[in-house]
Design an enzyme around this catalytic site. Structure first.
Site, mmCIF file in Angstrom:
data_model
loop_
_atom_site.group_PDB
_atom_site.id
_atom_site.type_symbol
_atom_site.label_atom_id
_atom_site.label_comp_id
_atom_site.label_asym_id
_atom_site.label_seq_id
_atom_site.Cartn_x
_atom_site.Cartn_y
_atom_site.Cartn_z
ATOM 1 N N ILE A 64 20.347 12.716 14.667
ATOM 2 C CA ILE A 64 21.286 13.140 13.638
ATOM 3 C C ILE A 64 21.620 11.888 12.839
ATOM 4 O O ILE A 64 21.970 10.850 13.407
ATOM 5 C CB ILE A 64 22.550 13.783 14.257
ATOM 6 C CG1 ILE A 64 23.546 14.214 13.159
ATOM 7 C CG2 ILE A 64 23.230 12.867 15.263
ATOM 8 C CD1 ILE A 64 24.739 14.996 13.709
ATOM 9 N N SER A 65 21.451 11.965 11.519
ATOM 10 C CA SER A 65 21.641 10.786 10.670
ATOM 11 C C SER A 65 23.084 10.293 10.712
ATOM 12 O O SER A 65 24.011 11.063 10.967
ATOM 13 C CB SER A 65 21.258 11.106 9.221
ATOM 14 O OG SER A 65 19.894 11.442 9.125
ATOM 15 N N GLN A 66 23.262 9.001 10.420
ATOM 16 C CA GLN A 66 24.615 8.449 10.368
ATOM 17 C C GLN A 66 25.412 9.170 9.274
ATOM 18 O O GLN A 66 24.849 9.618 8.264
ATOM 19 C CB GLN A 66 24.566 6.952 10.099
ATOM 20 C CG GLN A 66 24.127 6.584 8.696
ATOM 21 C CD GLN A 66 24.021 5.089 8.488
ATOM 22 O OE1 GLN A 66 22.922 4.576 8.312
ATOM 23 N NE2 GLN A 66 25.130 4.388 8.481
#
Length: 219
Positions: A64-66
């Site tokens: 999950i991207s920042q």
């Protein structure tokens, strides 16, 4: 054990420090980031880190991207509300949930059935049922539902697949990381006419590889 109040405080701090504090100013994006419970999209053991400024594993060697990157890419799409958006790489479902707060319909493609099922369950659980998810090779886009007002790609491609460009409306925007393994440039491509496109470099980034027929052959 972290309680819901703690998550609410952490989410508010995330928006103030990581999103607004780093230059994201679109009020629609900020409102969406404030609303979506990011901690629900990661494993329970990692929920205490959900609002930190780094990506987290979600299984299948994906992440999950920042938060900042999710907000920045969403802002780069320049959504005003009511658009049809294609997402390549459903992953946890978090980016789709953020998009769904702004767009009228979100179409999301994921190559791992296990991630698609988990994302669907989480999205349904929080009432985000305006999102279509399809399990397939994402490098093909979603031709049956094209054209789209915006396309967002959450994996790094060796080059820009022409199928994405073909599936944009005139005036539509594609946001995609392009480059080598582990090091890409986030690009925005605007379709200015039937056969004309304007390309911009936005920032350096690092995403998992876009795997498929028109991407990387393997991770």
């Amino acid at each position: 054990m972290t309680n819901m109040l703690d998550f609410s405080i952490a989410r508010r701090q995330m928006v103030e420090r990581q999103i607004k504090g780093r230059g994201v100013s679109d009020p629609l994006v900020i409102k969406a980031m404030q609303r979506i419970p990011r901690h629900l999209f990661v494993e329970e053991a990692l929920q205490s880190q959900a609002y930190s400024d780094f990506p987290l594993p979600i299984g299948e060697k994906q992440t999950i991207s920042q938060p900042f990157m999710v907000a920045f890419m969403t802002q780069a799409l320049a959504l005003k509300g009511g658009e049809r958006v294609l997402e390549i790489g459903t992953g946890s479902g978090y980016q789709a949930a953020v998009l769904d707060q702004i767009a009228s319909r979100v179409y999301s493609v994921e190559r791992f059935a296990s991630l698609a099922r988990r994302a669907r369950r989480i999205l349904d659980g929080i009432g985000q049922n305006n999102i279509n998810i399809k399990v397939t090779d994402g490098t093909f886009g979603w031709e049956e539902e094209a054209p789209f007002d915006a396309i967002i790609v959450t994996a790094g491609a060796p080059s820009i697949p022409t199928r994405y460009l073909d599936q944009l409306v005139v005036g539509g925007r594609l946001v995609i990381p392009v480059g080598e393994f582990g090091s890409q440039i986030l690009k925005r491509v605007t379709r200015t006419a039937a056969k004309e496109y304007h390309e911009e470099n936005l920032l350096d980034c690092r995403f998992v590889p876009l795997v498929g027929k028109f991407g990387w052959e393997k991770e």
